[in-house]
Design a protein around this motif. Sequence first.
Motif, PDB file in Angstrom:
ATOM      1  N   ILE A  30      50.329  27.194  32.518  1.00 62.66           N
ATOM      2  CA  ILE A  30      49.768  28.519  33.370  1.00 62.66           C
ATOM      3  C   ILE A  30      49.261  28.038  34.686  1.00 62.66           C
ATOM      4  CG2 ILE A  30      48.647  30.436  33.380  1.00 62.66           C
ATOM      5  CD1 ILE A  30      48.520  29.296  29.802  1.00 62.66           C
ATOM      6  N   TYR A  31      49.507  28.564  35.374  1.00 63.12           N
ATOM      7  CA  TYR A  31      48.672  28.710  37.314  1.00 63.12           C
ATOM      8  C   TYR A  31      48.743  30.476  37.481  1.00 63.12           C
ATOM      9  CZ  TYR A  31      51.636  24.198  39.099  1.00 63.12           C
ATOM     10  OH  TYR A  31      51.351  23.409  39.431  1.00 63.12           O
ATOM     11  N   SER A  32      47.274  30.349  37.663  1.00 64.00           N
ATOM     12  CA  SER A  32      46.839  31.677  37.485  1.00 64.00           C
ATOM     13  C   SER A  32      45.384  31.542  38.471  1.00 64.00           C
ATOM     14  CB  SER A  32      45.342  31.646  36.156  1.00 64.00           C
ATOM     15  OG  SER A  32      45.384  32.783  36.005  1.00 64.00           O
ATOM     16  N   TYR A  33      45.998  33.286  39.423  1.00 66.56           N
ATOM     17  CA  TYR A  33      44.956  33.576  40.081  1.00 66.56           C
ATOM     18  C   TYR A  33      43.742  34.658  38.780  1.00 66.56           C
ATOM     19  CZ  TYR A  33      48.545  32.748  44.151  1.00 66.56           C
ATOM     20  OH  TYR A  33      49.546  32.209  44.875  1.00 66.56           O
ATOM     21  N   ARG A  34      44.353  34.935  37.800  1.00 71.24           N
ATOM     22  CA  ARG A  34      43.282  35.820  37.171  1.00 71.24           C
ATOM     23  C   ARG A  34      42.360  34.642  36.713  1.00 71.24           C
ATOM     24  NH1 ARG A  34      43.609  40.721  34.882  1.00 71.24           N
ATOM     25  NH2 ARG A  34      42.329  41.337  36.739  1.00 71.24           N
ATOM     26  N   GLN A  35      40.716  34.243  36.691  1.00 71.02           N
ATOM     27  CA  GLN A  35      39.643  33.645  36.805  1.00 71.02           C
ATOM     28  C   GLN A  35      39.922  33.323  35.092  1.00 71.02           C
ATOM     29  OE1 GLN A  35      36.352  34.662  38.234  1.00 71.02           O
ATOM     30  NE2 GLN A  35      37.531  36.714  39.435  1.00 71.02           N
ATOM     31  N   PRO A  36      39.744  31.741  35.365  1.00 72.17           N
ATOM     32  CA  PRO A  36      39.449  31.139  33.891  1.00 72.17           C
ATOM     33  C   PRO A  36      38.661  31.747  32.808  1.00 72.17           C
ATOM     34  CG  PRO A  36      39.254  29.457  35.772  1.00 72.17           C
ATOM     35  CD  PRO A  36      38.994  31.035  36.251  1.00 72.17           C
ATOM     36  N   PHE A  37      37.729  32.261  33.004  1.00 74.56           N
ATOM     37  CA  PHE A  37      36.290  32.893  31.890  1.00 74.56           C
ATOM     38  C   PHE A  37      37.711  33.896  30.780  1.00 74.56           C
ATOM     39  CE2 PHE A  37      35.707  36.355  34.960  1.00 74.56           C
ATOM     40  CZ  PHE A  37      35.731  37.658  34.263  1.00 74.56           C
ATOM     41  N   LEU A  38      38.299  34.076  31.921  1.00 77.42           N
ATOM     42  CA  LEU A  38      39.218  35.863  31.196  1.00 77.42           C
ATOM     43  C   LEU A  38      40.705  35.063  30.116  1.00 77.42           C
ATOM     44  CD1 LEU A  38      40.058  38.875  31.229  1.00 77.42           C
ATOM     45  CD2 LEU A  38      41.009  38.568  33.312  1.00 77.42           C
ATOM     46  N   ILE A  39      41.210  33.677  30.314  1.00 81.22           N
ATOM     47  CA  ILE A  39      42.048  33.220  30.362  1.00 81.22           C
ATOM     48  C   ILE A  39      41.798  32.812  29.164  1.00 81.22           C
ATOM     49  CG2 ILE A  39      44.159  32.324  31.025  1.00 81.22           C
ATOM     50  CD1 ILE A  39      44.156  35.631  31.921  1.00 81.22           C
ATOM     51  N   GLU A  40      40.762  31.407  29.156  1.00 82.41           N
ATOM     52  CA  GLU A  40      40.526  31.004  28.000  1.00 82.41           C
ATOM     53  C   GLU A  40      40.487  30.922  26.804  1.00 82.41           C
ATOM     54  OE1 GLU A  40      37.968  28.561  30.388  1.00 82.41           O
ATOM     55  OE2 GLU A  40      39.036  27.125  31.564  1.00 82.41           O
ATOM     56  N   PRO A  41      39.972  32.862  26.313  1.00 82.89           N
ATOM     57  CA  PRO A  41      39.331  32.945  25.699  1.00 82.89           C
ATOM     58  C   PRO A  41      40.690  33.141  24.812  1.00 82.89           C
ATOM     59  CG  PRO A  41      38.036  33.966  26.586  1.00 82.89           C
ATOM     60  CD  PRO A  41      38.839  33.215  27.255  1.00 82.89           C
ATOM     61  N   LEU A  42      41.113  34.036  25.520  1.00 88.86           N
ATOM     62  CA  LEU A  42      43.070  34.606  24.898  1.00 88.86           C
ATOM     63  C   LEU A  42      43.664  32.588  24.672  1.00 88.86           C
ATOM     64  CD1 LEU A  42      43.657  36.714  27.909  1.00 88.86           C
ATOM     65  CD2 LEU A  42      44.057  36.779  25.319  1.00 88.86           C
ATOM     66  N   LEU A  43      44.017  31.531  25.703  1.00 89.93           N
ATOM     67  CA  LEU A  43      44.594  30.716  24.958  1.00 89.93           C
ATOM     68  C   LEU A  43      44.445  29.893  24.145  1.00 89.93           C
ATOM     69  CD1 LEU A  43      44.882  29.646  28.762  1.00 89.93           C
ATOM     70  CD2 LEU A  43      46.529  31.087  27.264  1.00 89.93           C
ATOM     71  N   ASP A  44      42.589  29.507  23.221  1.00 89.22           N
ATOM     72  CA  ASP A  44      42.271  29.716  23.137  1.00 89.22           C
ATOM     73  C   ASP A  44      42.914  29.848  21.733  1.00 89.22           C
ATOM     74  OD1 ASP A  44      40.069  27.731  24.414  1.00 89.22           O
ATOM     75  OD2 ASP A  44      38.657  28.737  23.494  1.00 89.22           O
ATOM     76  N   ARG A  45      42.221  31.487  21.363  1.00 88.29           N
ATOM     77  CA  ARG A  45      43.268  32.347  20.364  1.00 88.29           C
ATOM     78  C   ARG A  45      45.346  32.025  20.340  1.00 88.29           C
ATOM     79  NH1 ARG A  45      42.626  32.421  16.460  1.00 88.29           N
ATOM     80  NH2 ARG A  45      43.149  34.628  15.744  1.00 88.29           N
ATOM     81  N   PHE A  46      45.355  31.223  21.301  1.00 86.09           N
ATOM     82  CA  PHE A  46      47.115  31.206  20.649  1.00 86.09           C
ATOM     83  C   PHE A  46      46.920  30.029  20.581  1.00 86.09           C
ATOM     84  CE2 PHE A  46      50.669  29.041  23.179  1.00 86.09           C
ATOM     85  CZ  PHE A  46      52.219  29.820  22.670  1.00 86.09           C
ATOM     86  N   THR A  47      46.329  28.924  21.001  1.00 85.90           N
ATOM     87  CA  THR A  47      46.524  27.346  20.058  1.00 85.90           C
ATOM     88  C   THR A  47      46.190  27.574  18.310  1.00 85.90           C
ATOM     89  OG1 THR A  47      45.714  26.652  22.165  1.00 85.90           O
ATOM     90  CG2 THR A  47      45.514  24.801  20.555  1.00 85.90           C
ATOM     91  N   GLU A  48      44.695  28.107  18.647  1.00 86.49           N
ATOM     92  CA  GLU A  48      44.979  28.793  16.639  1.00 86.49           C
ATOM     93  C   GLU A  48      45.420  28.690  16.193  1.00 86.49           C
ATOM     94  OE1 GLU A  48      40.042  29.735  17.497  1.00 86.49           O
ATOM     95  OE2 GLU A  48      40.930  30.309  16.002  1.00 86.49           O
ATOM     96  N   GLU A  49      46.070  29.731  16.784  1.00 90.88           N
ATOM     97  CA  GLU A  49      47.522  30.286  15.752  1.00 90.88           C
ATOM     98  C   GLU A  49      49.265  30.019  16.290  1.00 90.88           C
ATOM     99  OE1 GLU A  49      48.046  34.837  17.134  1.00 90.88           O
ATOM    100  OE2 GLU A  49      45.864  34.987  16.251  1.00 90.88           O
ATOM    101  N   THR A  50      49.052  29.152  16.937  1.00 85.55           N
ATOM    102  CA  THR A  50      50.231  28.096  16.951  1.00 85.55           C
ATOM    103  C   THR A  50      50.322  26.729  17.087  1.00 85.55           C
ATOM    104  OG1 THR A  50      50.141  27.902  19.622  1.00 85.55           O
ATOM    105  CG2 THR A  50      51.156  29.932  18.812  1.00 85.55           C
ATOM    106  N   GLY A  51      49.317  25.492  17.407  1.00 87.53           N
ATOM    107  CA  GLY A  51      48.876  24.643  17.677  1.00 87.53           C
ATOM    108  C   GLY A  51      49.241  23.945  18.537  1.00 87.53           C
TER     109      GLY A  51
END
Length: 344
Positions: A30-51
């Motif tokens: 992901i290339y992001s203009y949205r700040q990491p603090f906002l996106i990282e918790p989402l990505l952590d959940r995504f990785t937990e759910e999908t591997g």
Amino acid sequence: MNKSALAILTTVALTTVAPSPSMADGDVNIYSYRQPFLIEPLLDRFTEETGIQANIIFATQGLEARIKAEGENTPADLLLSTDVGRLEAAKRQDIAQPVQSEVLEQNIPANFRDKDDQWFGLTTRARVVYASNERVDLDTITYEDLADPKWKGRLCTRSGQHDYSIGLFASMIAHKGEEVTKTWLEGLKANLARRPTGNDRAQVKAIYAGECDLALGNTYYMGIMQTNENEPEQQEWAKSVRILFPNSEGRGTHVNISGMLLTKHAPNKDNAIKLMEFLSSAEAQKLYAEGNYEYPVLGTVEPSEIVKSWGDFKPDPISLNEIADQRKAASELVDVVDFDAGAN
Ligand code: FE
């Protein structure tokens, strides 16, 4: 990762706040203009759910040009951005590709999606009026009211050419046409307390300081100011104002989006679409909207308590496609009326 991609990543990393992650095939990047603090918790959940491992590069500018320059070698699968203006510009630079997904169609209302399925809204924010608690005795207001001469010398806003201003002005053109919008902009300009300058929060600061009584700004800045422990003076600025949702009793308050697009040469397309669908899901929508005091696009998810405390409003239901189509005309009008010169 091949050598050219690595070289490019090194360049990108110069503008990032996070250490440069490795962007491997089989992950999602992901290339992001949205700040990491906002996106990282989402990505952590995504990785937990999908591997699926999700890697993010954050920058404040230049990501579209980089994706364009990287061409077929881009490691980027997704671009996360804000404002329909930027998303539409990315589409017109030919760095996106369409995504047909029943999940996205179901979760994201059509007015917040590109008509060609190349960008998708994830959160919304309203462009509202910040009104002085001390000096403005009103419960409702319209954008049109802001041009009334009774507000002469009392209005503050950021540059008329900023994406947020252009979005609002383009919505006025979409509803009322260019002639009416030009007259309205002249009225707004005549009411300015000072030349348009600074960001949205700077306008609230100006109300706090007594320089103006009304300002245009995006909703989430209220939440950022109200909870700002690092800069407690911003909490004082926030206390000096309240939010009025313009036109909420009529056609609705102008809203814009933050959103996402799949890059044209995404190396991990299937994983990327899974992530796009996840970001539109109830779980992700809740986290995402709460993290930045925004509104979820998924109608079944409630905004946070802080956001709800500002009151209910009717969002303008117009399609952001129609607004995007008027952005160029809006930008030209800002120049024609010499908006950024301020009142004479
Ligand atoms: Fe902003």
